[in-house]
Design a protein around this motif. Structure first.
Motif, PDB file in Angstrom:
ATOM      1  N   VAL A   1      62.441 115.873  59.820  1.00 54.70           N
ATOM      2  CA  VAL A   1      61.332 115.942  60.931  1.00 54.70           C
ATOM      3  C   VAL A   1      60.416 115.633  60.596  1.00 54.70           C
ATOM      4  N   MET A   2      59.597 115.032  60.528  1.00 53.92           N
ATOM      5  CA  MET A   2      58.407 115.577  59.977  1.00 53.92           C
ATOM      6  C   MET A   2      56.815 115.899  61.299  1.00 53.92           C
ATOM      7  N   GLY A   3      56.169 116.892  60.602  1.00 52.42           N
ATOM      8  CA  GLY A   3      55.952 117.588  62.300  1.00 52.42           C
ATOM      9  C   GLY A   3      54.049 117.865  61.326  1.00 52.42           C
ATOM     10  N   GLY A   4      53.656 118.813  62.800  1.00 51.34           N
ATOM     11  CA  GLY A   4      52.071 118.952  62.356  1.00 51.34           C
ATOM     12  C   GLY A   4      51.603 117.650  62.187  1.00 51.34           C
ATOM     13  N   SER A   5      50.866 117.952  61.136  1.00 53.94           N
ATOM     14  CA  SER A   5      49.118 117.079  60.792  1.00 53.94           C
ATOM     15  C   SER A   5      49.803 115.512  59.955  1.00 53.94           C
ATOM     16  N   CYS A   6      51.793 116.054  59.593  1.00 49.15           N
ATOM     17  CA  CYS A   6      51.916 115.433  58.417  1.00 49.15           C
ATOM     18  C   CYS A   6      52.108 113.781  58.467  1.00 49.15           C
ATOM     19  N   GLN A   7      51.861 113.345  59.886  1.00 48.60           N
ATOM     20  CA  GLN A   7      51.423 111.538  59.779  1.00 48.60           C
ATOM     21  C   GLN A   7      49.280 111.515  59.223  1.00 48.60           C
ATOM     22  N   ARG A   8      49.231 112.182  59.673  1.00 46.90           N
ATOM     23  CA  ARG A   8      47.703 112.221  59.368  1.00 46.90           C
ATOM     24  C   ARG A   8      47.490 112.174  57.834  1.00 46.90           C
ATOM     25  N   THR A   9      47.828 113.635  56.998  1.00 44.96           N
ATOM     26  CA  THR A   9      47.699 114.194  56.441  1.00 44.96           C
ATOM     27  C   THR A   9      48.210 113.869  55.121  1.00 44.96           C
ATOM     28  N   TRP A  10      49.778 113.717  55.154  1.00 43.69           N
ATOM     29  CA  TRP A  10      50.809 112.837  54.457  1.00 43.69           C
ATOM     30  C   TRP A  10      50.635 111.809  54.527  1.00 43.69           C
ATOM     31  N   GLU A  11      51.189 110.962  53.412  1.00 43.56           N
ATOM     32  CA  GLU A  11      51.900 109.668  53.706  1.00 43.56           C
ATOM     33  C   GLU A  11      53.724 109.642  52.548  1.00 43.56           C
ATOM     34  N   HIS A  12      53.833 108.992  53.177  1.00 48.11           N
ATOM     35  CA  HIS A  12      55.528 108.845  53.014  1.00 48.11           C
ATOM     36  C   HIS A  12      56.087 107.288  52.684  1.00 48.11           C
ATOM     37  N   ALA A  13      56.996 107.335  51.751  1.00 50.68           N
ATOM     38  CA  ALA A  13      57.843 105.901  51.732  1.00 50.68           C
ATOM     39  C   ALA A  13      59.290 105.760  51.025  1.00 50.68           C
ATOM     40  N   ILE A  14      59.730 104.707  51.016  1.00 50.67           N
ATOM     41  CA  ILE A  14      61.099 104.861  50.286  1.00 50.67           C
ATOM     42  C   ILE A  14      61.297 103.885  49.433  1.00 50.67           C
ATOM     43  N   PRO A  15      61.077 104.057  48.322  1.00 58.41           N
ATOM     44  CA  PRO A  15      60.654 103.552  46.660  1.00 58.41           C
ATOM     45  C   PRO A  15      61.705 102.403  46.342  1.00 58.41           C
ATOM     46  N   LYS A  16      61.398 101.497  45.887  1.00 58.60           N
ATOM     47  CA  LYS A  16      62.495 100.376  45.312  1.00 58.60           C
ATOM     48  C   LYS A  16      63.157 101.193  43.766  1.00 58.60           C
ATOM     49  N   THR A  17      63.997 100.805  44.052  1.00 62.25           N
ATOM     50  CA  THR A  17      64.537 101.076  43.095  1.00 62.25           C
ATOM     51  C   THR A  17      66.311 101.028  42.560  1.00 62.25           C
ATOM     52  N   THR A  18      65.792 100.900  40.640  1.00 55.70           N
ATOM     53  CA  THR A  18      67.036  99.692  39.572  1.00 55.70           C
ATOM     54  C   THR A  18      68.271 100.233  39.488  1.00 55.70           C
ATOM     55  N   ARG A  19      68.639 101.673  40.140  1.00 56.10           N
ATOM     56  CA  ARG A  19      69.475 101.774  40.521  1.00 56.10           C
ATOM     57  C   ARG A  19      70.787 101.767  41.451  1.00 56.10           C
ATOM     58  N   ALA A  20      71.857 101.482  40.838  1.00 55.30           N
ATOM     59  CA  ALA A  20      72.483 100.620  41.480  1.00 55.30           C
ATOM     60  C   ALA A  20      73.224 101.817  43.021  1.00 55.30           C
ATOM     61  N   THR A  21      72.724 100.714  44.776  1.00 62.59           N
ATOM     62  CA  THR A  21      72.802 101.690  45.924  1.00 62.59           C
ATOM     63  C   THR A  21      73.392 100.659  46.314  1.00 62.59           C
ATOM     64  N   GLY A  22      74.018 101.839  47.260  1.00 60.45           N
ATOM     65  CA  GLY A  22      74.488 101.503  48.908  1.00 60.45           C
ATOM     66  C   GLY A  22      73.224 100.874  50.174  1.00 60.45           C
ATOM     67  N   PRO A  23      74.300 100.437  50.771  1.00 58.21           N
ATOM     68  CA  PRO A  23      72.925 100.114  51.791  1.00 58.21           C
ATOM     69  C   PRO A  23      72.630 101.622  52.608  1.00 58.21           C
ATOM     70  N   ARG A  24      71.276 101.535  53.419  1.00 53.37           N
ATOM     71  CA  ARG A  24      70.604 102.853  54.311  1.00 53.37           C
ATOM     72  C   ARG A  24      70.842 102.181  55.733  1.00 53.37           C
ATOM     73  N   ILE A  25      70.675 102.989  56.561  1.00 57.52           N
ATOM     74  CA  ILE A  25      69.841 102.933  57.958  1.00 57.52           C
ATOM     75  C   ILE A  25      69.577 103.780  58.365  1.00 57.52           C
ATOM     76  N   SER A  26      67.849 103.759  58.796  1.00 49.82           N
ATOM     77  CA  SER A  26      67.109 105.039  59.624  1.00 49.82           C
ATOM     78  C   SER A  26      67.346 104.863  60.909  1.00 49.82           C
ATOM     79  N   VAL A  27      67.141 105.777  61.604  1.00 51.40           N
ATOM     80  CA  VAL A  27      66.745 105.645  62.659  1.00 51.40           C
ATOM     81  C   VAL A  27      65.137 106.612  62.811  1.00 51.40           C
ATOM     82  N   GLN A  28      64.132 106.733  63.281  1.00 53.23           N
ATOM     83  CA  GLN A  28      63.124 107.449  63.446  1.00 53.23           C
ATOM     84  C   GLN A  28      62.760 107.142  64.970  1.00 53.23           C
ATOM     85  N   PHE A  29      63.096 108.664  66.018  1.00 52.27           N
ATOM     86  CA  PHE A  29      62.908 109.010  66.437  1.00 52.27           C
ATOM     87  C   PHE A  29      61.503 109.392  66.849  1.00 52.27           C
TER      88      PHE A  29
END
Length: 214
Positions: free
Chosen positions: A180-208
């Motif tokens: 959970v990202m809270g407070g001023s997080c959306q204004r004062t911080w940034e977030h990302a899911i970077p690409k990766t060359t490592r072998a990785t399986g699929p992921r689903i995120s649900v953002q409420f």
């Protein structure tokens, strides 16, 4: 073509009436203060049976691919998307339970319900999301919260102060983890899911999110 999900040995669904897909207790969530009024709460493995839920969502959600304008070019968005508004039924009952549980747990701080759910399907390491904050709507000027439930293979969520510089916070999320990202997080911080060359399986995120925050 989606990569194959390697299930977690610690998240085997039990054969009960829920199909083994059920929520844990939010009381175990742990907060990290980021600074400038921003914070994150993290709870590993909040959802039990997360691999089973991943399989259901991957098959049942009406995923769509999008294209967006980037300077002079139109490019593919490197993930699949689906959005559920406040009045839309969610694709699995446990997501409705999760939204209600989050609303109740954070009522004293958020003072409004979580209403919408945005789903992202990261098919493999080539899918990603660039540095951003959820600043479309009220998140650009008000403190708010965005709660993300992850199912499938873990991917690193990175956070950094807005504009770069300073420390980068890394949280691997998958197999039923909650952040959970809270407070001023959306204004004062940034977030990302970077690409990766490592072998990785699929992921689903649900953002409420609360109404009016994207």
């Amino acid at each position: 073509m989606s990569a194959h999900l390697q299930g977690s040995l610690f998240d085997q669904a039990d054969p009960d009436e829920t199909g083994g897909i059920r929520l844990g207790c939010l009381a175990a969530v742990r907060r990290t203060v980021l600074g400038a009024g921003a914070w994150i709460d993290v709870l590993p493995g909040w959802l039990h049976g997360a691999d089973a839920l991943f399989t259901r969502l991957a098959a049942d959600v009406p995923w769509r691919a999008e294209r967006r304008q980037m300077y002079e070019n139109t490019v593919d968005v490197p993930r699949l998307l689906c959005f559920y508004g406040a009045d839309d039924p969610l694709p699995h009952p446990v997501l409705t339970e999760a939204r209600t549980a989050l609303t109740e747990h954070y009522a004293g701080e958020l003072r409004e319900p979580f209403t919408t759910a945005g789903l992202c399907h990261y098919r493999d390491g080539r899918d990603s999301v660039a540095w951003h904050g959820d600043r479309i709507g009220r998140g650009a000027r008000e403190d708010t919260m965005v709660a993300i439930l992850s199912v499938g293979a873990p991917r690193d969520l990175l956070l950094r102060p807005r504009g770069g510089g300073g420390r980068t916070v890394r949280r691997p999320l998958g197999h039923g983890d909650l952040i959970v990202m809270g407070g001023s997080c959306q204004r004062t911080w940034e977030h990302a899911i970077p690409k990766t060359t490592r072998a990785t399986g699929p992921r689903i995120s649900v953002q409420f999110r609360p109404q009016g925050v994207r």
